[in-house]
Design a protein around this motif. Structure first.
Motif, PDB file in Angstrom:
ATOM      1  N   UNK A   1       0.847  -1.199   0.000  1.00 22.71           N
ATOM      2  CA  UNK A   1       0.000   0.000   0.000  1.00 22.71           C
ATOM      3  C   UNK A   1       0.881   1.248   0.000  1.00 22.71           C
ATOM      4  N   UNK A   2       0.455   2.267  -0.718  1.00 28.51           N
ATOM      5  CA  UNK A   2       1.123   3.578  -0.652  1.00 28.51           C
ATOM      6  C   UNK A   2       0.071   4.678  -0.645  1.00 28.51           C
ATOM      7  N   UNK A   3       0.358   5.758   0.047  1.00 33.57           N
ATOM      8  CA  UNK A   3      -0.468   6.959  -0.067  1.00 33.57           C
ATOM      9  C   UNK A   3       0.441   8.039  -0.635  1.00 33.57           C
ATOM     10  N   UNK A   4       0.096   8.480  -1.855  1.00 38.05           N
ATOM     11  CA  UNK A   4       0.986   9.331  -2.642  1.00 38.05           C
ATOM     12  C   UNK A   4       0.426  10.752  -2.688  1.00 38.05           C
ATOM     13  N   UNK A   5       1.303  11.728  -2.524  1.00 40.64           N
ATOM     14  CA  UNK A   5       0.901  13.138  -2.608  1.00 40.64           C
ATOM     15  C   UNK A   5       1.216  13.622  -4.025  1.00 40.64           C
ATOM     16  N   UNK A   6       0.209  14.189  -4.685  1.00 40.88           N
ATOM     17  CA  UNK A   6       0.322  14.493  -6.118  1.00 40.88           C
ATOM     18  C   UNK A   6       0.313  16.010  -6.361  1.00 40.88           C
ATOM     19  N   UNK A   7       1.053  16.421  -7.379  1.00 41.66           N
ATOM     20  CA  UNK A   7       1.212  17.833  -7.768  1.00 41.66           C
ATOM     21  C   UNK A   7       2.049  18.598  -6.749  1.00 41.66           C
ATOM     22  N   UNK A   8       3.000  17.907  -6.145  1.00 38.63           N
ATOM     23  CA  UNK A   8       3.914  18.538  -5.198  1.00 38.63           C
ATOM     24  C   UNK A   8       5.176  17.706  -5.093  1.00 38.63           C
ATOM     25  N   UNK A   9       6.255  18.347  -4.630  1.00 47.94           N
ATOM     26  CA  UNK A   9       7.463  17.600  -4.270  1.00 47.94           C
ATOM     27  C   UNK A   9       7.662  17.619  -2.755  1.00 47.94           C
ATOM     28  N   UNK A  10       6.781  18.359  -2.036  1.00 50.31           N
ATOM     29  CA  UNK A  10       6.863  18.475  -0.575  1.00 50.31           C
ATOM     30  C   UNK A  10       5.698  17.737   0.072  1.00 50.31           C
ATOM     31  N   UNK A  11       5.969  16.787   1.010  1.00 48.85           N
ATOM     32  CA  UNK A  11       4.875  16.046   1.642  1.00 48.85           C
ATOM     33  C   UNK A  11       3.811  16.967   2.225  1.00 48.85           C
ATOM     34  N   UNK A  12       2.548  16.575   2.066  1.00 52.22           N
ATOM     35  CA  UNK A  12       1.378  17.242   2.651  1.00 52.22           C
ATOM     36  C   UNK A  12       0.985  18.534   1.948  1.00 52.22           C
ATOM     37  N   UNK A  13       1.611  18.849   0.821  1.00 51.02           N
ATOM     38  CA  UNK A  13       1.298  20.094   0.115  1.00 51.02           C
ATOM     39  C   UNK A  13       0.487  19.862  -1.151  1.00 51.02           C
ATOM     40  N   UNK A  14       0.266  18.570  -1.535  1.00 48.88           N
ATOM     41  CA  UNK A  14      -0.465  18.282  -2.764  1.00 48.88           C
ATOM     42  C   UNK A  14      -1.820  17.661  -2.478  1.00 48.88           C
ATOM     43  N   UNK A  15      -2.258  16.775  -3.383  1.00 45.37           N
ATOM     44  CA  UNK A  15      -3.544  16.091  -3.253  1.00 45.37           C
ATOM     45  C   UNK A  15      -3.268  14.599  -3.102  1.00 45.37           C
ATOM     46  N   UNK A  16      -3.672  13.980  -1.977  1.00 49.11           N
ATOM     47  CA  UNK A  16      -3.319  12.574  -1.743  1.00 49.11           C
ATOM     48  C   UNK A  16      -4.212  11.579  -2.486  1.00 49.11           C
ATOM     49  N   UNK A  17      -3.629  10.439  -2.838  1.00 48.73           N
ATOM     50  CA  UNK A  17      -4.399   9.294  -3.346  1.00 48.73           C
ATOM     51  C   UNK A  17      -3.861   8.034  -2.662  1.00 48.73           C
TER      52      UNK A  17
ATOM     53  N   UNK B   1     -11.366   7.575   3.227  1.00 49.23           N
ATOM     54  CA  UNK B   1     -11.919   8.933   3.298  1.00 49.23           C
ATOM     55  C   UNK B   1     -11.205   9.928   2.380  1.00 49.23           C
ATOM     56  N   UNK B   2     -10.370   9.445   1.461  1.00 46.92           N
ATOM     57  CA  UNK B   2      -9.738  10.351   0.499  1.00 46.92           C
ATOM     58  C   UNK B   2     -10.662  10.541  -0.706  1.00 46.92           C
ATOM     59  N   UNK B   3     -10.421  11.601  -1.477  1.00 50.58           N
ATOM     60  CA  UNK B   3     -11.280  11.839  -2.642  1.00 50.58           C
ATOM     61  C   UNK B   3     -11.197  10.651  -3.599  1.00 50.58           C
ATOM     62  N   UNK B   4     -10.016   9.992  -3.694  1.00 44.61           N
ATOM     63  CA  UNK B   4      -9.907   8.776  -4.503  1.00 44.61           C
ATOM     64  C   UNK B   4      -8.973   7.743  -3.876  1.00 44.61           C
ATOM     65  N   UNK B   5      -9.361   6.477  -4.020  1.00 46.18           N
ATOM     66  CA  UNK B   5      -8.514   5.324  -3.692  1.00 46.18           C
ATOM     67  C   UNK B   5      -8.431   4.499  -4.970  1.00 46.18           C
ATOM     68  N   UNK B   6      -7.220   4.026  -5.305  1.00 40.45           N
ATOM     69  CA  UNK B   6      -7.077   3.271  -6.554  1.00 40.45           C
ATOM     70  C   UNK B   6      -6.531   1.877  -6.285  1.00 40.45           C
ATOM     71  N   UNK B   7      -6.784   0.978  -7.252  1.00 38.43           N
ATOM     72  CA  UNK B   7      -6.368  -0.415  -7.149  1.00 38.43           C
ATOM     73  C   UNK B   7      -5.631  -0.786  -8.430  1.00 38.43           C
ATOM     74  N   UNK B   8      -4.368  -1.182  -8.283  1.00 42.47           N
ATOM     75  CA  UNK B   8      -3.547  -1.610  -9.423  1.00 42.47           C
ATOM     76  C   UNK B   8      -3.727  -3.105  -9.632  1.00 42.47           C
TER      77      UNK B   8
END
Lengths: 294, 294
Positions: free
Chosen positions: A7-23, A49-56
């Motif tokens: 499992x991973x929770x990835x922060x998107x549209x940022x290079x700094x943790x907690x500053x982007x949008x998580x998935x 409770x995130x806006x999106x959860x994905x499954x690979x």
């Protein structure tokens, strides 16, 4: 279902943790898709409770690298922007692939080509259609947002149905305080997901650099922190407005009012065959890395 | 701040993953508390998007086992129910403590004693005060909930300011469809967090077994899936109603309307010195286990 998978929770549209949008990304690459039910996947997405959860999953089409299923807390989605970039990042890390420059994602809307360059992950949009809206609807949205728009807003079909509206400048956009109750009623009535509000940064060409915000109170998201499909809608709207004849990058900042600091590059690409394609790019960083027990 | 520390996301009031109420727990037991700022902790809690994110630090008081700081996405909280049970579970796992039967948690409201027995984690409430409310406020809440209450609701000070209201039976409670807009306005006006609605299960003594729901639209939580402080409020309310003279367990189910299946035991304990104390117990299970990059 009783197993433990990566499992991973990835922060998107940022290079700094907690500053982007998580998935949240669940790695089912080693799990047979028929072994998990729609209800089980939905329950996980409801719980994170995130806006999106994905499954690979393993792809069903050989030319694709993986199959992605995308869930909001309430339903499965055929496509979504920041989850696509975050899930590609997770896929590369899960498979310890540090050299790929192109990836093909299988998902509800079909095969989505992605490119990776200097850590920037970019996807090509499957859909970006423009449609004018009536003056009456525009006037109502101006009342809900509390601002005058500087050009006629339009409806952009990008999967999500976004209205794009421009205001005078980046500061005006940043300071907007919509009436969310009114906006929620109006967007629901018109079958629009919400409003992408953008204002040009005065330090740059007004055509290329924007502050953006995304409001979707009708689906319980007053403001989305950093929005991939919204940036795609904005780029497509600007192409209609400015008729760019050359490949053009639109740089977008978003999230400041929510203490985020997201950065998106939405590109209008002129293809060799004369057609125009739309691309959304951003950085992504894995913040939570471990296993999930199902 | 740039470090990686252990992380767990624990599901509380359930033994089955995704059926309870999640809490994110960051392990700062090896990190000096002065090395992280309030803003950094708040940014993490804002990003996880869970109702609570907690941070385990070394205790400042020697008689405590750990210090817990609890954050909602918007602010730091002096205490919260399900995060206390979930964080105790995570602490025991992080420290590989499989034998403890009692733990003392240092937090905003002081030292909270916890006991562990057969996997059930129980905390003793620091605060559970009862206050009557006016007939006018009650009538307004009946309108917002859309049901008649069978006894006079009251305000319970448990940290959170909950109104507890009883309806005829468990089924009536389960089927309630509040007007969230109206309820949000009313609770905000009265400075109440929200409403705990409960109905007795007819198969048991009506005094001991309840279906419960927790509504807090004024803080953007139309319905909380499984609520520790709400169950405490319910037990304290029932003590006022039934004047139990012996130690009594109230068993509560919650979450069905949100596809959860939470189980809480709220106990009214008669102490040797004649006083009454209130306790909340439940199971907890670690669902996500790994590291978080800060």
């Amino acid at each position: 279902m009783s197993l433990t998978v990566p499992f991973k929770q990835v922060d998107v549209f940022t290079e700094k943790p907690f500053k982007g949008n998580p998935v949240a990304v669940v790695n089912f690459l080693e799990v047979d898709e028929s072994g998990v039910t729609q209800e089980e996947l939905q329950a996980i997405a409801n719980w994170t409770n995130l806006s999106e959860t994905t499954f690979l999953f393993k792809p069903s089409d050989d030319k694709c690298d993986y199959k992605l299923r995308i869930f909001s807390p309430r339903s499965e989605l055929p496509f979504a922007g920041h989850p696509t970039i975050g899930s590609c990042k997770a896929f590369l890390e899960f498979t310890q692939n540090t050299t790929a420059t192109s990836i093909i994602q299988e998902c509800g809307v079909g095969a989505i080509p992605l490119t990776i360059s200097d850590g920037l992950i970019s996807f090509k949009a499957a859909l970006a259609d423009y449609e004018a809206i009536s003056n009456e609807v525009i006037a109502n949205y101006e009342e809900a947002i509390g601002l005058k728009f500087v050009t006629a807003p339009a409806l952009l079909h990008t999967g999500p149905e976004w209205i794009v509206a421009l205001v005078e400048d980046a500061e005006t956009c940043f300071n907007a305080n919509p009436n969310f109750g009114m906006l929620g009623r109006q967007t629901k009535q018109n079958d629009h997901l919400g409003i992408i509000l953008a204002g040009p940064k005065k330090t740059s060409s007004i055509k290329n650099s924007y502050e953006m915000r995304a409001f979707a109170p009708a689906v319980n998201v007053n403001e989305d922190p950093v929005c991939g499909s919204g940036s795609l809608a904005l780029a497509r709207y600007l192409q209609e407005l400015y008729k760019f004849e050359e490949t053009t990058d639109i740089t977008i900042s978003q999230g400041g009012r929510l203490d985020r600091d997201g950065h998106i590059i939405a590109s209008i690409k002129k293809e060799a065959n004369g057609s125009t394609s739309y691309h959304v790019a951003g950085h992504a960083i894995t913040v939570i890395d471990g296993k999930i027990k199902l």
